[in-house]
Write a protein that holds these residues in place. Structure first.
Motif, short mmCIF file in Angstrom:
data_model
loop_
_atom_site.label_atom_id
_atom_site.label_comp_id
_atom_site.label_asym_id
_atom_site.label_seq_id
_atom_site.Cartn_x
_atom_site.Cartn_y
_atom_site.Cartn_z
N GLN A 126 -1.69 1.31 3.35
CA GLN A 126 -1.26 1.03 2.25
C GLN A 126 -0.90 1.01 0.49
OE1 GLN A 126 -0.71 -1.93 3.26
NE2 GLN A 126 -2.68 -2.56 4.01
N ARG A 127 -1.63 1.68 0.05
CA ARG A 127 -1.35 2.08 -1.07
C ARG A 127 0.18 3.26 -0.95
NH1 ARG A 127 -0.99 6.17 -4.80
NH2 ARG A 127 -2.93 7.46 -3.71
N GLU A 128 0.10 3.98 -0.09
CA GLU A 128 1.01 5.25 -0.05
C GLU A 128 2.97 4.30 0.57
OE1 GLU A 128 0.08 8.49 1.73
OE2 GLU A 128 -1.57 9.46 0.31
N MET A 129 2.33 3.10 1.80
CA MET A 129 4.07 2.32 1.69
C MET A 129 3.65 1.46 1.43
SD MET A 129 2.14 0.93 5.82
CE MET A 129 0.68 0.41 5.71
N SER A 130 3.37 0.90 -0.21
CA SER A 130 3.75 -0.07 -0.68
C SER A 130 4.60 0.57 -2.33
CB SER A 130 2.68 -0.71 -1.97
OG SER A 130 1.96 0.26 -2.72
N ILE A 131 4.24 1.87 -2.61
CA ILE A 131 5.22 3.28 -3.19
C ILE A 131 6.42 2.70 -2.48
CG2 ILE A 131 5.63 5.64 -4.49
CD1 ILE A 131 2.28 6.02 -3.94
N PHE A 132 6.60 3.45 -1.19
CA PHE A 132 8.01 3.16 -1.03
C PHE A 132 8.65 1.85 -0.21
CE2 PHE A 132 6.36 7.70 -1.08
CZ PHE A 132 7.35 8.62 -1.57
N PHE A 133 7.85 1.16 0.38
CA PHE A 133 8.62 -0.18 0.70
C PHE A 133 8.23 -1.30 0.22
CE2 PHE A 133 8.08 3.58 4.04
CZ PHE A 133 8.86 3.40 4.66
N LYS A 135 7.47 -5.31 1.07
CA LYS A 135 7.22 -6.50 1.75
C LYS A 135 8.20 -6.80 2.74
CE LYS A 135 2.72 -8.68 -0.36
NZ LYS A 135 2.25 -7.56 0.87
N LEU A 136 9.06 -6.86 2.00
CA LEU A 136 10.37 -6.96 2.97
C LEU A 136 11.28 -5.49 4.06
CD1 LEU A 136 13.16 -9.25 0.40
CD2 LEU A 136 11.49 -9.87 2.47
#
Length: 138
Positions: A126-133, A135-136
């Motif tokens: 979750q943390r790593e996804m939020s660095i690069f992506f 919600k859209l």
């Protein structure tokens, strides 16, 4: 089974060696779904956020310099128990200990140039996804 999402990144050596298609193909053939994908040139700040758990360790500077040395391919992969499945598929960090048939066992050249990164828990994913992506993107 629980459908999950995880973060995976093909590191600069994997991109430079032309392994993007081969690696993505392995995930798709396994029945996993790539729901977001982008190629980026990571800034030092972003790299430090991604690897913040290693700050202060003796290999931190080399790791940051390595992942910022060229483009990387970031992806979010979805599937049943995907964190565990992907971790088994990529193999041990040290390619000498990664079995043949794993991504690192087949392609990694060294412990420091090991082709791929994948989250090792749902929380880190979750943390790593939020660095690069955002919600859209997902």
């Amino acid at each position: 089974m629980a459908v999950q999402r995880t973060f995976v990144m093909i590191k600069p050596d994997g991109v430079k060696r032309g392994l993007i298609g081969e690696i993505i193909s392995r995930f798709e053939k396994r029945g996993l779904k790539i729901i977001a994908l982008k190629m980026v040139k990571m800034s030092r700040e972003t790299a430090e956020r991604l690897y913040e758990e290693h700050k202060g360790k003796n290999f931190f500077e080399d790791l940051i310099n390595y992942v910022t040395s060229g483009p990387v391919v970031c992806m979010v992969i979805e599937g049943d128990e995907v964190v565990q499945v992907v971790r088994r598929m990529i193999g041990n960090t040290d390619p000498k200990e990664a079995p043949p048939g794993t991504i690192r066992g087949d392609y990694a050249l060294s412990k420091s140039e090991n082709v791929i990164h994948a989250s090792d828990s749902l929380e880190k994913a979750q943390r790593e996804m939020s660095i690069f992506f955002d919600k859209l993107d997902l």
